[in-house]
Write a protein that holds these residues in place. Structure first.
Motif, PDB file in Angstrom:
ATOM      1  N   ASP A 103       0.808  -1.220   0.000  1.00 59.55           N
ATOM      2  CA  ASP A 103       0.000   0.000   0.000  1.00 59.55           C
ATOM      3  C   ASP A 103       0.844   1.273   0.000  1.00 59.55           C
ATOM      4  O   ASP A 103       0.464   2.269  -0.607  1.00 59.55           O
ATOM      5  CB  ASP A 103      -0.996   0.008   1.158  1.00 59.55           C
ATOM      6  CG  ASP A 103      -0.350  -0.071   2.531  1.00 59.55           C
ATOM      7  OD1 ASP A 103       0.847  -0.400   2.637  1.00 59.55           O
ATOM      8  OD2 ASP A 103      -1.062   0.197   3.515  1.00 59.55           O
ATOM      9  N   HIS A 104       2.021   1.271   0.636  1.00 55.58           N
ATOM     10  CA  HIS A 104       2.841   2.490   0.639  1.00 55.58           C
ATOM     11  C   HIS A 104       3.364   2.815  -0.763  1.00 55.58           C
ATOM     12  O   HIS A 104       3.558   3.979  -1.097  1.00 55.58           O
ATOM     13  CB  HIS A 104       3.979   2.415   1.662  1.00 55.58           C
ATOM     14  CG  HIS A 104       5.060   1.438   1.329  1.00 55.58           C
ATOM     15  ND1 HIS A 104       4.991   0.101   1.649  1.00 55.58           N
ATOM     16  CD2 HIS A 104       6.238   1.605   0.677  1.00 55.58           C
ATOM     17  CE1 HIS A 104       6.083  -0.509   1.228  1.00 55.58           C
ATOM     18  NE2 HIS A 104       6.851   0.374   0.631  1.00 55.58           N
ATOM     19  N   VAL A 105       3.557   1.804  -1.610  1.00 53.68           N
ATOM     20  CA  VAL A 105       3.971   2.051  -2.992  1.00 53.68           C
ATOM     21  C   VAL A 105       2.787   2.618  -3.781  1.00 53.68           C
ATOM     22  O   VAL A 105       2.943   3.556  -4.565  1.00 53.68           O
ATOM     23  CB  VAL A 105       4.525   0.767  -3.643  1.00 53.68           C
ATOM     24  CG1 VAL A 105       4.814   0.985  -5.131  1.00 53.68           C
ATOM     25  CG2 VAL A 105       5.781   0.292  -2.921  1.00 53.68           C
ATOM     26  N   VAL A 106       1.588   2.081  -3.554  1.00 53.15           N
ATOM     27  CA  VAL A 106       0.387   2.598  -4.222  1.00 53.15           C
ATOM     28  C   VAL A 106       0.173   4.063  -3.831  1.00 53.15           C
ATOM     29  O   VAL A 106      -0.159   4.896  -4.681  1.00 53.15           O
ATOM     30  CB  VAL A 106      -0.853   1.741  -3.882  1.00 53.15           C
ATOM     31  CG1 VAL A 106      -2.097   2.332  -4.525  1.00 53.15           C
ATOM     32  CG2 VAL A 106      -0.649   0.295  -4.317  1.00 53.15           C
ATOM     33  N   LYS A 107       0.407   4.413  -2.564  1.00 52.44           N
ATOM     34  CA  LYS A 107       0.273   5.812  -2.118  1.00 52.44           C
ATOM     35  C   LYS A 107       1.265   6.705  -2.849  1.00 52.44           C
ATOM     36  O   LYS A 107       0.933   7.824  -3.239  1.00 52.44           O
ATOM     37  CB  LYS A 107       0.481   5.911  -0.608  1.00 52.44           C
ATOM     38  CG  LYS A 107      -0.669   5.350   0.186  1.00 52.44           C
ATOM     39  CD  LYS A 107      -0.394   5.388   1.677  1.00 52.44           C
ATOM     40  CE  LYS A 107      -1.515   4.676   2.412  1.00 52.44           C
ATOM     41  NZ  LYS A 107      -1.230   4.522   3.842  1.00 52.44           N
TER      42      LYS A 107
END
Length: 155
Positions: A142-146
Motif C-alpha cells: 500500500d505504501h507504494v500505491v500511495k
C-alpha cells in the motif's frame, strides 16, 4: 528514445520495497516523474516495477507502468492487458503498450493514465498473463500505491 534509458535493470541484488518519486528533465521540455521499486512475484522472481508520468509542454501527460523481469523471469506475451486486483476483489485492466514486440521478452508496459486515479490506497496484486490461464502475480504494498497516487497531483 533516450527517455527510457533510466528504466534499465540497475542492481540485481536489492529486493527492497522502498520507492521514491524522482524527476528527470529532458532537453525537449519533457519532464518525467517516476516511482521505481523491486518486488518479488509469487515464485520469488524479482521484478522492477516502474510507474512513470511523462509531462510534455502544452500536451496531455501519460502515465505508464513498466514491469521488467530479472534474469530467469518468464517471457511475456504481447499484447495482453495487465490485471490489477484490490484486496476487496475489484479488478481493473491496463492496456498493453507493446502491441507487437517489447524491447526484451521479460518487459511489459501498461497504460495507467486512466486507471491510476481509480486505484484504492491499499495493497494491490498485479497479474501478468502467461500463455493459457496462468498469471505471474506481484503484490504491490500500500505504501507504494500511495506513492503512485502522489504522482497524479504533479502537473
Amino acid at each position: 528514445m533516450t527517455t527510457f534509458i533510466f528504466l534499465g535493470l540497475g542492481s540485481f541484488t536489492s529486493k527492497s520495497a522502498i520507492a521514491v518519486v524522482t524527476q528527470i528533465e529532458e532537453t525537449s521540455g519533457e519532464v518525467l516523474y517516476r516511482s521505481q521499486v523491486k518486488l518479488d512475484d509469487q515464485s520469488g522472481k524479482v521484478w522492477q516495477v516502474v510507474l512513470f508520468k511523462q509531462v510534455y509542454p502544452n500536451q496531455t501527460s501519460n502515465i505508464n507502468l513498466r514491469l521488467v523481469g530479472f534474469p530467469g523471469s518468464a517471457e511475456l506475451i504481447h499484447p495482453q492487458p495487465l490485471r490489477i486486483t484490490s484486496t476487496t476483489g475489484k479488478v481493473w485492466n491496463a492496456a498493453d503498450i507493446f502491441l507487437d514486440e517489447a524491447p526484451a521478452p521479460t518487459i511489459g508496459q501498461y497504460n495507467f493514465t486512466e486507471i491510476l486515479s481509480q486505484l484504492p490506497l491499499e495493497t494491490l496484486t498485479l497479474s501478468i498473463p502467461l500463455p493459457g490461464t496462468k498469471f505471474i502475480n506481484i503484490s504491490v504494498p500500500d505504501h507504494v500505491v500511495k506513492e503512485w497516487q502522489s504522482i497524479l497531483s504533479i502537473q
